[in-house]
Design a protein around this motif. Structure first.
Motif, PDB file in Angstrom:
ATOM      1  N   ALA A 329       0.812  -1.222   0.000  1.00 32.30           N
ATOM      2  CA  ALA A 329       0.000   0.000   0.000  1.00 32.30           C
ATOM      3  C   ALA A 329       0.841   1.266   0.000  1.00 32.30           C
ATOM      4  N   ASP A 330       2.170   1.124  -0.097  1.00 36.19           N
ATOM      5  CA  ASP A 330       3.065   2.295  -0.135  1.00 36.19           C
ATOM      6  C   ASP A 330       2.811   3.204   1.071  1.00 36.19           C
ATOM      7  N   LEU A 331       2.859   2.607   2.257  1.00 39.23           N
ATOM      8  CA  LEU A 331       2.506   3.316   3.484  1.00 39.23           C
ATOM      9  C   LEU A 331       3.603   4.289   3.919  1.00 39.23           C
ATOM     10  N   ASP A 332       3.187   5.246   4.741  1.00 41.42           N
ATOM     11  CA  ASP A 332       4.094   6.295   5.220  1.00 41.42           C
ATOM     12  C   ASP A 332       4.280   6.268   6.731  1.00 41.42           C
ATOM     13  N   GLY A 333       3.711   5.287   7.412  1.00 40.34           N
ATOM     14  CA  GLY A 333       3.881   5.211   8.855  1.00 40.34           C
ATOM     15  C   GLY A 333       2.870   4.279   9.484  1.00 40.34           C
ATOM     16  N   PHE A 334       3.135   3.957  10.757  1.00 42.66           N
ATOM     17  CA  PHE A 334       2.223   3.157  11.569  1.00 42.66           C
ATOM     18  C   PHE A 334       1.870   3.921  12.831  1.00 42.66           C
ATOM     19  N   ARG A 335       0.636   3.743  13.286  1.00 44.48           N
ATOM     20  CA  ARG A 335       0.267   4.001  14.671  1.00 44.48           C
ATOM     21  C   ARG A 335      -0.039   2.623  15.239  1.00 44.48           C
ATOM     22  N   VAL A 336       0.585   2.257  16.365  1.00 46.83           N
ATOM     23  CA  VAL A 336       0.428   0.918  16.911  1.00 46.83           C
ATOM     24  C   VAL A 336      -0.456   0.967  18.144  1.00 46.83           C
ATOM     25  N   ASP A 337      -1.526   0.204  18.088  1.00 48.28           N
ATOM     26  CA  ASP A 337      -2.503   0.149  19.161  1.00 48.28           C
ATOM     27  C   ASP A 337      -1.933  -0.582  20.380  1.00 48.28           C
ATOM     28  N   THR A 338      -2.294  -0.129  21.569  1.00 46.53           N
ATOM     29  CA  THR A 338      -1.953  -0.779  22.851  1.00 46.53           C
ATOM     30  C   THR A 338      -0.506  -1.285  22.874  1.00 46.53           C
ATOM     31  N   TYR A 339       0.410  -0.424  22.488  1.00 45.51           N
ATOM     32  CA  TYR A 339       1.809  -0.842  22.330  1.00 45.51           C
ATOM     33  C   TYR A 339       2.382  -1.417  23.619  1.00 45.51           C
ATOM     34  N   SER A 340       2.100  -0.790  24.738  1.00 44.43           N
ATOM     35  CA  SER A 340       2.759  -1.173  25.992  1.00 44.43           C
ATOM     36  C   SER A 340       2.105  -2.367  26.676  1.00 44.43           C
ATOM     37  N   TYR A 341       1.137  -3.015  26.022  1.00 42.04           N
ATOM     38  CA  TYR A 341       0.565  -4.263  26.544  1.00 42.04           C
ATOM     39  C   TYR A 341       1.252  -5.486  25.942  1.00 42.04           C
ATOM     40  N   ASN A 342       2.038  -5.273  24.906  1.00 42.71           N
ATOM     41  CA  ASN A 342       2.692  -6.388  24.236  1.00 42.71           C
ATOM     42  C   ASN A 342       3.815  -6.974  25.090  1.00 42.71           C
ATOM     43  N   ASP A 343       4.221  -8.175  24.740  1.00 44.96           N
ATOM     44  CA  ASP A 343       5.470  -8.710  25.275  1.00 44.96           C
ATOM     45  C   ASP A 343       6.573  -7.730  24.893  1.00 44.96           C
ATOM     46  N   LYS A 344       7.215  -7.125  25.893  1.00 48.59           N
ATOM     47  CA  LYS A 344       8.088  -5.985  25.572  1.00 48.59           C
ATOM     48  C   LYS A 344       9.341  -6.398  24.805  1.00 48.59           C
ATOM     49  N   VAL A 345       9.802  -7.619  24.987  1.00 46.74           N
ATOM     50  CA  VAL A 345      10.945  -8.092  24.206  1.00 46.74           C
ATOM     51  C   VAL A 345      10.510  -8.353  22.768  1.00 46.74           C
ATOM     52  N   GLY A 346       9.355  -9.006  22.623  1.00 42.62           N
ATOM     53  CA  GLY A 346       8.849  -9.312  21.290  1.00 42.62           C
ATOM     54  C   GLY A 346       8.523  -8.069  20.490  1.00 42.62           C
ATOM     55  N   ILE A 347       7.871  -7.083  21.118  1.00 43.99           N
ATOM     56  CA  ILE A 347       7.471  -5.894  20.368  1.00 43.99           C
ATOM     57  C   ILE A 347       8.688  -5.060  19.973  1.00 43.99           C
ATOM     58  N   ALA A 348       9.744  -5.109  20.771  1.00 41.39           N
ATOM     59  CA  ALA A 348      10.975  -4.409  20.396  1.00 41.39           C
ATOM     60  C   ALA A 348      11.591  -5.047  19.155  1.00 41.39           C
ATOM     61  N   LYS A 349      11.548  -6.388  19.079  1.00 36.74           N
ATOM     62  CA  LYS A 349      12.059  -7.072  17.891  1.00 36.74           C
ATOM     63  C   LYS A 349      11.211  -6.738  16.672  1.00 36.74           C
ATOM     64  N   TRP A 350       9.896  -6.691  16.861  1.00 36.21           N
ATOM     65  CA  TRP A 350       8.991  -6.331  15.757  1.00 36.21           C
ATOM     66  C   TRP A 350       9.316  -4.935  15.234  1.00 36.21           C
ATOM     67  N   THR A 351       9.451  -3.992  16.136  1.00 30.64           N
ATOM     68  CA  THR A 351       9.699  -2.609  15.748  1.00 30.64           C
ATOM     69  C   THR A 351      11.053  -2.463  15.068  1.00 30.64           C
ATOM     70  N   LYS A 352      12.069  -3.108  15.628  1.00 32.39           N
ATOM     71  CA  LYS A 352      13.409  -3.004  15.048  1.00 32.39           C
ATOM     72  C   LYS A 352      13.467  -3.640  13.663  1.00 32.39           C
ATOM     73  N   ALA A 353      12.766  -4.752  13.475  1.00 31.58           N
ATOM     74  CA  ALA A 353      12.771  -5.402  12.162  1.00 31.58           C
ATOM     75  C   ALA A 353      12.199  -4.484  11.091  1.00 31.58           C
ATOM     76  N   ILE A 354      11.173  -3.735  11.444  1.00 26.84           N
ATOM     77  CA  ILE A 354      10.558  -2.823  10.478  1.00 26.84           C
ATOM     78  C   ILE A 354      11.461  -1.631  10.193  1.00 26.84           C
ATOM     79  N   THR A 355      12.013  -1.043  11.244  1.00 30.07           N
ATOM     80  CA  THR A 355      12.866   0.135  11.032  1.00 30.07           C
ATOM     81  C   THR A 355      14.234  -0.253  10.459  1.00 30.07           C
ATOM     82  N   ASP A 356      14.657  -1.503  10.615  1.00 29.79           N
ATOM     83  CA  ASP A 356      15.854  -1.964   9.905  1.00 29.79           C
ATOM     84  C   ASP A 356      15.580  -2.019   8.403  1.00 29.79           C
ATOM     85  N   GLU A 357      14.370  -2.445   8.059  1.00 31.80           N
ATOM     86  CA  GLU A 357      13.990  -2.532   6.645  1.00 31.80           C
ATOM     87  C   GLU A 357      13.759  -1.147   6.059  1.00 31.80           C
ATOM     88  N   TYR A 358      13.225  -0.217   6.880  1.00 33.31           N
ATOM     89  CA  TYR A 358      12.897   1.138   6.425  1.00 33.31           C
ATOM     90  C   TYR A 358      13.462   2.130   7.447  1.00 33.31           C
TER      91      TYR A 358
END
Length: 626
Positions: A329-358
């Motif tokens: 969809a050629d997106l320009d950003g994310f807003r992530v719902d309930t970010y601080s309820y996630n497994d904090k180690v897992g969500i950090a890996k998710w976020t880093k994987a995306i920002t490593d790619e972009y």
């Protein structure tokens, strides 16, 4: 009948049987694979490893191979025989069509074609939203109905009923596209829509946060192609598309929840346990293990199964889904719902994987907390989380403490030690706690909070003060749909009341606030002021990224400057009900040699040499002249 005719008839029958058999085998082969996710991928990604999930009845009994000499790194099967996860290495593999073969006893049972597509040029280096933007938040079901034909799709359960406050009302992607000119005139540069993926709950599905298919736009909004068209139309206007992404949970109607790949795909206790919602347990050094677990692993509500990001299969699925939507969809950003309820180690890996790619992709997380240190913990490179050697890699968080001040301060006419504009001042005194204050999302309200105009009984002067503050302090301002025409709504009556239909978005609406001619006098006052303010902001770099210097409020008057080496803007907010006169010599360190300034709201020239007088409950936004 002659022998020749009999032979001819026999050959015809045999050929017919062969054709039927081929068609049967073809249909059977296709039927083996019911879902493939991601449905396709892209060549030339930063991370060349791709894990494809194949789903079909008992497909795990087969061996898997792939064409084009593509290396298979791993084949993972789970306790559920209907799933196979195949990891391939796409490095140096050009855009092409791959063929996966599923074999049993060394005989090919069926095949599945899979496309590696060409990425857009410079896709990895895409720019994202930042402090130069004004973000506009909509709930698509309540914004505008551009295509009434898709209101009640056969493939989903809940049908449109505009008479039900919590029902589907019919707003869709076409409705958004039809009104992009309106948003452009308002000064919007980035559009955040609450989730548009399929939510097949039987009732109350309009909000979209209980998704049932995360690779498919809800048919009541349109199609995946319509979503791409929205992105394209926004870019024609130099506007950005921000997707609301949900990592913490899906809906109970999600197809995968009905046939889980693994028991621990979602958090089980066993069965259901609700979150305690105490996000402080994520970093509280005194917290008990059970309280921490119940925050992270407990379900948000019974209808939203909590995803287990500590399961590598789940985490990789979420990473790839997010990247797929960015590319598609050629997106320009994310807003992530309930970010601080996630497994904090897992969500950090998710976020880093995306920002490593972009590397320039911005992600803002919902961290609904009421303390700057606690919110700072979740921002990338936070000096607070560094104490615990934790980094979320999340570029941006939402400024809920500033929102808290917005909720009461403009009713506090008489300043005290704790009341009045000192609340706003004190919010910014804690900016030292953040790694990047320019990358905070600031807002007076959103789809989950009380409506500003309801709280302040549509007091236009108070709205002017709030929007001026929002437009001129550090961070990325976010406006909630309808505020700019005076829309209100009582959260005490339920969420639907703060998510009312935008007037003019439906055929037959008597009031059309999308057009200048259709707006009432009150709506025009709100819109014209908001448009003027944010159109001005759009081109002022000093307000986007300039330094902020503020002065202790006196007599409920708050004054601050945004400045750089080239220019300065002085903002004066009189929160008192009475007119006030301010001596300018106190602000000489920022006024410097300027003798006059232009008020961008009234167009008047203001003398800075001695004193400034302004009415009660009013603002000045002054561009200093040299």
């Amino acid at each position: 009948m002659t022998i020749q005719k009999q032979l001819s008839k026999t050959r015809t029958n045999l050929l017919h049987q062969i054709i039927v058999l081929v068609l049967f085998l073809s249909v059977s082969a296709n039927a083996q694979i019911q879902r493939t996710e991601p449905p396709f991928w892209y060549a030339g990604m930063h991370n060349p490893e791709l894990q494809i999930m194949f789903y079909g009845k008992n497909i795990a009994q087969n061996d898997v191979s792939v064409s084009n000499n593509v290396p298979i790194k791993n084949i993972q099967k789970t306790e559920n025989p209907n799933y196979v996860f195949v990891t391939i290495d796409t490095k140096n593999i050009p855009a092409s069509e791959l063929v996966f073969s599923f074999s049993k006893n060394k005989k090919v049972a069926f095949t599945k074609k899979y496309a590696l597509k060409q990425r857009r040029e410079n896709s990895a280096l895409r720019r994202s939203f930042d402090a130069s933007d004004m973000m506009y938040l909509i709930m698509p079901d309540r914004f505008a109905n551009g295509n009434p034909k898709n209101d009640s799709e056969k493939s989903v359960t809940e049908k449109a009923n505009r008479q039900l406050p919590n029902g589907r009302h019919g707003g869709d992607i076409d409705g958004i596209i039809n009104n992009l000119d309106y948003l452009e005139k308002l000064g919007v540069t980035a559009l955040w829509s609450t989730p548009l993926c399929e939510d097949n709950d039987a009732v109350n599905s309009y909000h979209g946060y209980a998704q049932s298919d995360v690779y498919k736009i809800d048919p009541r909004y349109g199609t995946n192609e319509d979503y791409l068209r929205l992105s394209t139309e926004l870019k024609k206007r130099n506007m950005k598309l921000v997707k609301d992404y949900v990592t913490n949970h899906w809906g109970a109607e999600h197809w995968m929840y009905k046939d889980l790949p693994t028991y621990d795909w979602v958090h089980q206790f066993p069965g259901y346990s609700q979150s305690n919602y105490r996000m402080t347990t994520q970093f509280d050094s005194n917290a008990s293990a059970i309280d921490t677990k119940n925050c992270m692993d407990g379900w948000f509500v019974p209808s939203m199964p909590d995803l287990n990001q500590s399961n590598p299969l789940v985490l990789n699925y979420l990473i790839q889904n997010a990247i797929w939507w960015i590319e598609y969809a050629d997106l320009d950003g994310f807003r992530v719902d309930t970010y601080s309820y996630n497994d904090k180690v897992g969500i950090a890996k998710w976020t880093k994987a995306i920002t490593d790619e972009y590397p320039y992709f911005n992600i803002v997380g919902e961290v609904w907390m009421h303390d700057q240190a606690q919110m700072s913990y979740w921002q990338k490179d936070s000096p607070i989380s560094a104490i615990q050697s934790y980094n979320s890699y999340l570029p941006s968080v939402m400024d809920f403490t500033l929102h808290d001040a917005f909720g009461s301060v403009f009713n506090e006419d008489n300043a005290s030690w704790n009341d009045g504009m000192i609340k706003v001042y004190d919010n910014f005194t804690n900016d030292f706690l953040y790694a990047n204050t320019n990358n905070l999302l600031t807002f007076a309200e959103n789809h989950d909070t009380g409506r500003f105009n309801q709280n302040y009984k549509n007091d236009f002067k108070k709205y002017q003060m709030a929007m001026t503050l929002l437009a001129t302090v550090r961070g990325i301002p976010q406006l909630y749909y309808g505020s700019e025409i005076g829309m209100a709504g009582d959260k005490g009556k339920g969420d639907a009341d703060i998510r009312q239909d935008f007037p003019g978005g439906w055929q037959g609406d008597q009031n059309n606030a999308f057009s200048k001619e259709g707006r009432t006098k009150q709506q025009s006052n709100y819109f014209d002021f908001t448009s003027k303010l944010f159109q001005w902001r759009k081109t002022n770099e000093v307000v986007h990224f300039g330094k902020m210097t503020h002065y202790l409020p006196e007599n409920n008057v708050y004054i601050y400057f945004r400045h750089n080496d080239k220019q300065a803007v002085m903002v004066v907010i009189n929160n008192s009900a009475e007119a006030k006169t301010i001596k300018t010599n106190r602000f000489q360190e920022n006024i410097k040699d300027s003798k006059t300034a232009k008020d961008i709201l009234s167009g008047k020239a203001i003398d800075l040499t001695s004193e400034i007088t302004l009415d009660g409950k009013s603002v000045l936004v002054l561009e200093l002249e040299k």
